[in-house]
Design an enzyme around this catalytic site. Structure first.
Site, PDB file in Angstrom:
ATOM      1  N   ASP A  14     -15.198  -0.826   1.767  1.00  0.00           N
ATOM      2  CA  ASP A  14     -14.393  -1.341   2.883  1.00  0.00           C
ATOM      3  C   ASP A  14     -13.777  -0.234   3.729  1.00  0.00           C
ATOM      4  O   ASP A  14     -13.923  -0.229   4.956  1.00  0.00           O
ATOM      5  CB  ASP A  14     -13.250  -2.237   2.363  1.00  0.00           C
ATOM      6  CG  ASP A  14     -13.748  -3.624   1.963  1.00  0.00           C
ATOM      7  OD1 ASP A  14     -14.873  -3.993   2.364  1.00  0.00           O
ATOM      8  OD2 ASP A  14     -13.011  -4.311   1.235  1.00  0.00           O
ATOM      9  N   ARG A  93       1.905   0.586  -3.341  1.00  0.00           N
ATOM     10  CA  ARG A  93       1.750   0.402  -1.887  1.00  0.00           C
ATOM     11  C   ARG A  93       2.846   1.032  -1.042  1.00  0.00           C
ATOM     12  O   ARG A  93       2.545   1.718  -0.064  1.00  0.00           O
ATOM     13  CB  ARG A  93       1.579  -1.086  -1.533  1.00  0.00           C
ATOM     14  CG  ARG A  93       0.287  -1.750  -2.025  1.00  0.00           C
ATOM     15  CD  ARG A  93      -0.877  -0.833  -2.085  1.00  0.00           C
ATOM     16  NE  ARG A  93      -2.146  -1.505  -2.319  1.00  0.00           N
ATOM     17  CZ  ARG A  93      -3.152  -0.971  -3.015  1.00  0.00           C
ATOM     18  NH1 ARG A  93      -3.011   0.224  -3.571  1.00  0.00           N
ATOM     19  NH2 ARG A  93      -4.290  -1.605  -3.161  1.00  0.00           N
ATOM     20  N   ASP A 122      -1.471  -6.926  -0.180  1.00  0.00           N
ATOM     21  CA  ASP A 122      -1.417  -5.498   0.143  1.00  0.00           C
ATOM     22  C   ASP A 122      -1.213  -5.233   1.633  1.00  0.00           C
ATOM     23  O   ASP A 122      -0.516  -4.300   2.017  1.00  0.00           O
ATOM     24  CB  ASP A 122      -2.672  -4.793  -0.383  1.00  0.00           C
ATOM     25  CG  ASP A 122      -2.660  -4.691  -1.900  1.00  0.00           C
ATOM     26  OD1 ASP A 122      -1.551  -4.670  -2.468  1.00  0.00           O
ATOM     27  OD2 ASP A 122      -3.742  -4.652  -2.513  1.00  0.00           O
ATOM     28  N   SER A 174     -13.221  -6.991  -7.617  1.00  0.00           N
ATOM     29  CA  SER A 174     -12.433  -6.121  -6.755  1.00  0.00           C
ATOM     30  C   SER A 174     -11.376  -5.473  -7.648  1.00  0.00           C
ATOM     31  O   SER A 174     -10.572  -6.170  -8.281  1.00  0.00           O
ATOM     32  CB  SER A 174     -11.777  -6.958  -5.657  1.00  0.00           C
ATOM     33  OG  SER A 174     -10.712  -6.229  -5.104  1.00  0.00           O
TER      34      SER A 174
HETATM   35  N1  ARG Z   1      -2.692  -9.561  -6.908  1.00  0.00           N
HETATM   36  C1  ARG Z   1      -2.285  -8.227  -7.138  1.00  0.00           C
HETATM   37  C2  ARG Z   1      -1.177  -7.843  -6.208  1.00  0.00           C
HETATM   38  O1  ARG Z   1      -1.014  -8.459  -5.200  1.00  0.00           O
HETATM   39  C3  ARG Z   1      -3.396  -7.262  -7.148  1.00  0.00           C
HETATM   40  C4  ARG Z   1      -4.003  -6.850  -5.838  1.00  0.00           C
HETATM   41  C5  ARG Z   1      -5.170  -6.041  -6.158  1.00  0.00           C
HETATM   42  N2  ARG Z   1      -5.850  -5.479  -5.072  1.00  0.00           N
HETATM   43  C6  ARG Z   1      -7.185  -5.272  -5.130  1.00  0.00           C
HETATM   44  N3  ARG Z   1      -7.720  -4.642  -4.151  1.00  0.00           N
HETATM   45  N4  ARG Z   1      -7.910  -5.721  -6.110  1.00  0.00           N
HETATM   46  O2  ARG Z   1      -0.437  -6.936  -6.479  1.00  0.00           O
END
Ligand code: ARG
Length: 397
Positions: A14, A93, A122, A174
């Site tokens: 991505d 993040r 995210d 992912s």
């Molecule tokens: N659901 C989790 C969160 O919002 C994990 C996000 C994971 N991101 C990914 N690119 N797999 O913190």
């Protein structure tokens, strides 16, 4: 002269396609890679970014800052979202966004960009943080805008533009990984009834294949911060890495849960967080030993609020700062040792001690050494129950 954008770059498909997409739209692209303990050497990713026409690649090792400024505060606050998610991705993040903004300033950039989709958390975390830290920066989210309808189309585009991606290595999931844990989504996991297939978990052994004998670890805390392992002082990043390895060997730290996202949907999430699980158990137990009842209970009540702030990307907010100040004040007494036993997927505290312990054996004991004045209990109970006498009628049964 073209305007500069700094992209939060992971090296995956991505964000590699994001580089090219932005460059095609006339941006000078600086790819920013943060090392938060995901464990992949950046060499190939840097090559990929260059092939996708990044003007520069900036790599920063943020592991120490991640542990001391993000993970430790969350640990001290007992931040666990919806009772289960230990927030590994969520904690990384704001740190990455903070440095993204800093790099943007260094490069005199007009914009920052990220490769998040439009339905996850995210994007919220990156953008809210960037806007708090510098509202003048434009934020670009190519994945929300572009025309690709599937991964296959994206792969095709990457290959057509000679971006060297390794299609063979692609997992059906992912995955986002850092020192505090691994988040695994999509593929077969999208059916909440389906048990995670054997290839879901990345590092932690199943309970069936975990070590056949229990493992022990003694964690030393000073003022709430883990500083020693098995009697020797241990640097923060090392300590987390060592507990990750130990927990993984014993099958500790696997989670499979339904989660309420910021954007309103429910999603099925699988996580691995060995060190986080062990440290949280240990820290909570030490607080039970050293904090007085009221302080302990009020602090417990605030943990969920703290976790919601972290989850929603509200790290750099006044409420979060105020909660940190409260939590920090509570940690003065949180010094001592906790011994944990790891066995076949479980992590149990089996011993605790502290110079600030509020446990008095002479008061708690049922032996002849007892010094507790049991007669004093009678008057106490009379007054303790007094407000409620006469509040129920005979008919109330
Ligand atoms: N659901 C989790 C969160 O919002 C994990 C996000 C994971 N991101 C990914 N690119 N797999 O913190």
């Amino acid at each position: 002269m073209s305007r500069t954008v700094v992209l939060a770059y992971s090296g995956g498909l991505d964000t590699s396609v994001c580089v090219k997409w932005l460059a095609d739209r006339g941006w000078r692209v600086v790819a920013f890679m943060a090392n938060v303990g995901q464990g992949e050497p950046p060499a190939i990713a840097v090559k990929r970014a260059k092939a996708a026409r990044a003007a520069r690649v900036v790599v920063r090792d943020l592991r120490r800052e991640f542990v001391t400024d993000f993970i430790w505060p969350a640990l001290k606050a007992h931040a666990v979202y919806e009772g289960k998610y230990l927030l590994a991705t969520a904690l990384s993040r704001p740190l990455i966004a903070k440095h993204l903004v800093a790099v943007a300033h260094e490069m005199k950039a007009h914009a920052v960009a990220h490769g998040c989709t439009g339905k996850g958390n995210d994007q919220v975390r990156f953008e809210v943080t960037a806007r708090i830290l510098d509202p003048r920066l434009t934020v670009i989210a190519p994945v929300r805008e572009w025309q690709f309808r599937s991964r296959e189309e994206e792969i095709e585009y990457a290959l057509r533009h000679r971006i060297p991606i390794d299609v063979s290595k692609r997992s059906p999931y992912s995955i986002d990984r850092n020192l505090w844990g691994t988040s695994i989504e999509a593929g077969a996991l999208e059916d909440p009834w389906v048990e995670p297939p054997a290839d879901t978990y990345r590092s932690i052994r199943s309970a069936e294949r975990a070590a056949s004998r229990p493992g022990y670890a003694t964690i030393g805390f000073s003022q709430g911060v883990p500083t020693a392992l098995n009697g020797t002082r241990c640097e923060a990043v090392k300590l987390v890495e060592r507990l990750n390895a130990l927990g993984a060997l014993h099958g500790v730290g696997r989670y499979d849960l339904m989660e309420s996202r910021v954007v309103g949907i429910k999603s099925r999430e699988v996580y691995e967080a060995p060190a986080a699980t062990i440290l949280l158990e240990a820290h909570q137990e030490l607080e039970r030993l050293v904090l007085d009842r009221e302080l302990l209970h009020v602090k417990q009540g605030l943990a969920a609020t703290y976790a919601e702030l972290v989850y929603s990307g509200l790290w750099f907010t006044p409420l979060k700062a105020a909660l940190d100040a409260f939590v920090e004040e509570t940690q003065r007494r949180v010094t001592g040792l906790v011994r944990v036993k790891l066995f076949k997927g479980t992590c149990q505290v089996v011993g605790r001690k502290s110079p600030h312990s509020l446990y008095r054996e002479r008061l708690a004991t049922y032996s002849a050494k007892d010094q507790f004045d049991q007669r004093a209990a009678e008057g106490f109970i009379k007054l303790f129950g007094l407000p409620y006498e006469g509040t129920r009628k005979d008919s109330d049964q």
